[in-house]
Design a protein around this motif. Structure first.
Motif, PDB file in Angstrom:
ATOM      1  N   GLY A 196     -27.769  50.843  11.170  1.00 17.23           N
ATOM      2  CA  GLY A 196     -26.522  51.330  11.754  1.00 17.23           C
ATOM      3  C   GLY A 196     -26.061  52.620  11.102  1.00 17.23           C
ATOM      4  O   GLY A 196     -26.658  53.097  10.136  1.00 17.23           O
ATOM      5  N   CYS A 197     -24.982  53.164  11.639  1.00 12.16           N
ATOM      6  CA  CYS A 197     -24.384  54.379  11.089  1.00 12.16           C
ATOM      7  C   CYS A 197     -22.870  54.164  11.016  1.00 12.16           C
ATOM      8  O   CYS A 197     -22.258  53.653  11.948  1.00 12.16           O
ATOM      9  CB  CYS A 197     -24.723  55.568  11.981  1.00 12.16           C
ATOM     10  SG  CYS A 197     -23.872  57.082  11.515  1.00 12.16           S
ATOM     11  N   ASN A 198     -22.311  54.565   9.891  1.00 16.55           N
ATOM     12  CA  ASN A 198     -20.905  54.277   9.613  1.00 16.55           C
ATOM     13  C   ASN A 198     -19.904  55.242  10.237  1.00 16.55           C
ATOM     14  O   ASN A 198     -18.710  55.120   9.987  1.00 16.55           O
ATOM     15  CB  ASN A 198     -20.707  54.315   8.095  1.00 16.55           C
ATOM     16  CG  ASN A 198     -20.127  53.021   7.586  1.00 16.55           C
ATOM     17  OD1 ASN A 198     -19.616  52.224   8.369  1.00 16.55           O
ATOM     18  ND2 ASN A 198     -20.212  52.807   6.298  1.00 16.55           N
ATOM     19  N   GLU A 199     -20.381  56.209  10.992  1.00 11.54           N
ATOM     20  CA  GLU A 199     -19.447  57.232  11.495  1.00 11.54           C
ATOM     21  C   GLU A 199     -19.118  57.012  12.973  1.00 11.54           C
ATOM     22  O   GLU A 199     -18.659  55.942  13.330  1.00 11.54           O
ATOM     23  CB  GLU A 199     -20.036  58.625  11.222  1.00 11.54           C
ATOM     24  CG  GLU A 199     -20.300  58.867   9.736  1.00 11.54           C
ATOM     25  CD  GLU A 199     -19.079  59.372   8.974  1.00 11.54           C
ATOM     26  OE1 GLU A 199     -18.044  59.636   9.601  1.00 11.54           O
ATOM     27  OE2 GLU A 199     -19.181  59.508   7.741  1.00 11.54           O
ATOM     28  N   CYS A 200     -19.359  58.039  13.789  1.00  9.79           N
ATOM     29  CA  CYS A 200     -18.908  57.999  15.196  1.00  9.79           C
ATOM     30  C   CYS A 200     -19.239  56.682  15.900  1.00  9.79           C
ATOM     31  O   CYS A 200     -18.397  56.109  16.585  1.00  9.79           O
ATOM     32  CB  CYS A 200     -19.552  59.120  16.001  1.00  9.79           C
ATOM     33  SG  CYS A 200     -19.654  60.677  15.166  1.00  9.79           S
ATOM     34  N   VAL A 201     -20.485  56.238  15.754  1.00  7.43           N
ATOM     35  CA  VAL A 201     -20.904  55.060  16.518  1.00  7.43           C
ATOM     36  C   VAL A 201     -20.253  53.772  16.014  1.00  7.43           C
ATOM     37  O   VAL A 201     -20.268  52.758  16.717  1.00  7.43           O
ATOM     38  CB  VAL A 201     -22.444  54.926  16.538  1.00  7.43           C
ATOM     39  CG1 VAL A 201     -23.061  56.028  17.365  1.00  7.43           C
ATOM     40  CG2 VAL A 201     -23.014  54.911  15.129  1.00  7.43           C
TER      41      VAL A 201
ATOM     42  N   GLN B 185     -26.309  58.791   9.434  1.00  6.49           N
ATOM     43  CA  GLN B 185     -27.763  58.913   9.615  1.00  6.49           C
ATOM     44  C   GLN B 185     -28.184  60.355   9.843  1.00  6.49           C
ATOM     45  O   GLN B 185     -29.363  60.678   9.782  1.00  6.49           O
ATOM     46  CB  GLN B 185     -28.227  58.053  10.793  1.00  6.49           C
ATOM     47  CG  GLN B 185     -28.498  56.613  10.413  1.00  6.49           C
ATOM     48  CD  GLN B 185     -29.150  55.818  11.528  1.00  6.49           C
ATOM     49  OE1 GLN B 185     -30.033  56.290  12.226  1.00  6.49           O
ATOM     50  NE2 GLN B 185     -28.699  54.597  11.697  1.00  6.49           N
ATOM     51  N   CYS B 186     -27.214  61.235  10.100  1.00  4.31           N
ATOM     52  CA  CYS B 186     -27.596  62.607  10.436  1.00  4.31           C
ATOM     53  C   CYS B 186     -27.627  63.523   9.213  1.00  4.31           C
ATOM     54  O   CYS B 186     -27.774  64.726   9.351  1.00  4.31           O
ATOM     55  CB  CYS B 186     -26.667  63.159  11.517  1.00  4.31           C
ATOM     56  SG  CYS B 186     -24.932  63.067  11.065  1.00  4.31           S
ATOM     57  N   ASP B 187     -27.477  62.965   8.018  1.00  4.61           N
ATOM     58  CA  ASP B 187     -27.531  63.772   6.807  1.00  4.61           C
ATOM     59  C   ASP B 187     -28.666  63.282   5.912  1.00  4.61           C
ATOM     60  O   ASP B 187     -28.751  62.084   5.619  1.00  4.61           O
ATOM     61  CB  ASP B 187     -26.216  63.662   6.026  1.00  4.61           C
ATOM     62  CG  ASP B 187     -25.239  64.755   6.438  1.00  4.61           C
ATOM     63  OD1 ASP B 187     -25.712  65.847   6.810  1.00  4.61           O
ATOM     64  OD2 ASP B 187     -24.024  64.502   6.401  1.00  4.61           O
TER      65      ASP B 187
ATOM     66  N   ALA C  23     -27.812  54.707  15.535  1.00  2.00           N
ATOM     67  CA  ALA C  23     -27.022  55.940  15.482  1.00  2.00           C
ATOM     68  C   ALA C  23     -27.180  56.686  16.801  1.00  2.00           C
ATOM     69  O   ALA C  23     -27.908  56.246  17.693  1.00  2.00           O
ATOM     70  CB  ALA C  23     -27.491  56.808  14.328  1.00  2.00           C
ATOM     71  N   CYS C  24     -26.512  57.815  16.916  1.00  2.70           N
ATOM     72  CA  CYS C  24     -26.714  58.671  18.076  1.00  2.70           C
ATOM     73  C   CYS C  24     -28.090  59.317  17.965  1.00  2.70           C
ATOM     74  O   CYS C  24     -28.796  59.145  16.963  1.00  2.70           O
ATOM     75  CB  CYS C  24     -25.629  59.742  18.130  1.00  2.70           C
ATOM     76  SG  CYS C  24     -25.820  60.998  16.849  1.00  2.70           S
ATOM     77  N   GLY C  25     -28.463  60.085  18.961  1.00  2.08           N
ATOM     78  CA  GLY C  25     -29.780  60.713  18.975  1.00  2.08           C
ATOM     79  C   GLY C  25     -30.035  61.595  17.758  1.00  2.08           C
ATOM     80  O   GLY C  25     -31.196  61.765  17.341  1.00  2.08           O
TER      81      GLY C  25
HETATM   82  S1  SF4 Z   1     -25.722  60.030  13.255  1.00  2.00           S
HETATM   83 FE1  SF4 Z   1     -24.527  60.417  15.044  1.00  2.00          FE
HETATM   84  S2  SF4 Z   1     -23.066  58.827  15.027  1.00  2.00           S
HETATM   85 FE2  SF4 Z   1     -23.848  58.954  12.995  1.00  2.00          FE
HETATM   86  S3  SF4 Z   1     -22.481  60.378  11.938  1.00  2.00           S
HETATM   87 FE3  SF4 Z   1     -24.147  61.523  12.736  1.00  2.00          FE
HETATM   88  S4  SF4 Z   1     -23.366  62.253  14.612  1.00  2.00           S
HETATM   89 FE4  SF4 Z   1     -22.079  60.578  14.066  1.00  2.00          FE
END
Ligand code: SF4
Ligand code: SF4
Lengths: 140, 222
Positions: free
Chosen positions: B26-31, B70-72, B93-95
């Motif tokens: 999972g991802c703790n941000e937007c999603v 997940q995007c970092d 996470a998102c794409g």
């Molecule tokens: S991976 Fe997508 S959902 Fe997760 S923080 Fe980055 S942009 Fe937001």
């Protein structure tokens, strides 16, 4: 599975169904031992995860018992619970578990009879449905 | 935020079926905020997958974890000690997150558990709506803070079109005509003159028209 005794988890709101269960007890109204009660502070507090985990761990049926319409101690927790139940029922179908195994019921704290009656009816309903497909799969 | 929705369970089962052990990430941000791929959704999907697979006679070990983002790359790096024995990753996470994993773990198959939808805002509890398409040259300062690119079906820069009726867009009675919204807002701000100005045709190069975009901050980049 012969002599099938369903395991049913009842998430009961402290302010209504749980007290109603107490009432049933003090009125000496019998209800099936199949029903395992979990006390919750409000039916709206039951999470989809609690319900799904119950099925994953072998429950044959689950119900959430909240206050009567318009009577929620926390204003509208029972409405939220009802919407969540609908959502989880759809997910159960996706997984391959009959959605009838999950129900929402309402009652007031004084309805000891209704509590016992509901517990009996739901136990019979689940008995007719048979063991949950997950239980069957685990046994195989 | 970036919004997303879970893919149908059947599709996900097809992805993970060939493996014995997967990581559901999972991802703790937007999603997490749009209730699609946070810790709770990871738990729900892990149980759902486990049960559906059990029914079909297969058994997969599903390890659950949720990263801060997940995007970092620095967060993705945290997976290194726990990824031993994992045969595939199912990312919630998102794409952007999914691709970050695929870049980092060259030998591991990575699958998306979500369909990434749009950049949006929460209208109310449980409702998210598209608000921005990342055009790279924001016009909100001229349009009263309402985006004609993300919210006009035709992306008109000088709307409305002839299909605007009683404030609704011709594509559906449920969709506001964004140019009606823009006009109403300019009026209440006393900025009607803005509306009369003709906006020139938009240069879409900044909006992805000339290939994938990148931001390089020389002062920060290493
Ligand atoms: S991976 Fe997508 S959902 Fe997760 S923080 Fe980055 S942009 Fe937001
Ligand atoms: S004008 Fe461009 S940057 Fe501004 S909100 Fe609309 S799509 Fe996003």
């Amino acid at each position: 599975m012969e002599n099938f005794e369903p395991v049913i988890i009842a998430f009961c709101c402290h302010y209504c169904a749980y007290t109603a269960a107490d009432m049933a007890g003090s009125q000496r109204l019998p209800y099936p031992a199949n029903v395992k009660i979990i006390r919750i502070p409000c039916s709206g507090k039951v999470d989809a995860l609690h319900i799904i985990k119950a099925f994953e761990n072998g429950a044959d049926g689950v119900y959430v018992a909240g206050c009567l319409e318009g009577d929620c101690h926390f204003k509208n927790g029972n409405e939220k619970a009802a919407r969540r139940i609908t959502y989880v029922r759809n997910y159960l179908e996706e997984i391959g578990i009959e959605s009838e195994r999950l129900m929402m019921v309402t009652m007031s704290a004084g309805m000891g009879y209704r509590f016992a009656q509901t517990a009996t009816e739901i136990t019979e309903k689940i008995r007719k449905l048979g063991p949950s497909p997950i239980k069957i799969a685990i046994a195989q | 935020m970036i919004t997303a929705e879970r893919k149908p369970l059947d599709e996900l089962i097809e992805y993970v079926k060939p493996f014995k052990r997967i990581l559901l990430l999972g991802c703790n941000e937007c999603v997490t905020v749009c209730a699609a791929g946070g810790r709770k959704e990871v738990g729900l999907l892990a149980s759902g997958l486990q049960m559906a697979l059990l029914k079909s006679g297969s058994n997969i070990e599903i390890q659950q974890h949720t990263l801060e983002r997940q995007c970092d790359p620095e967060y993705v790096e945290e997976l290194v000690p726990m990824i031993d024995g994992t045969e595939a990753i199912l990312s919630m996470a998102c794409g952007c997150g999914v691709q970050q994993l695929a870049m980092r773990f060259k030998n591991l198959p990575v699958f998306p558990a979500l369909n990434t939808k749009f950049m949006g805002a929460s209208e109310r509890q449980g409702v998210w709506a598209e608000r921005c398409q990342g055009c790279g040259d924001c016009v909100l300062g001229i349009t009263g803070g309402i985006c004609p690119i993300a919210r006009c079906a035709k992306q008109l820069m000088n709307g409305p079109c002839g299909g605007s009726t009683t404030g609704k867009c011709e594509i559906s009675e449920d969709v506001d005509c964004v140019w009606q919204l823009i006009w109403d807002r300019l009026k209440s701000l006393g900025q009607e003159d803005r509306y009369v100005d003709i906006m020139p045709a938009k240069d879409w190069r900044s909006g992805g028209g000339s290939g994938p975009r990148k931001i390089i901050r020389e002062d920060l980049a290493e």
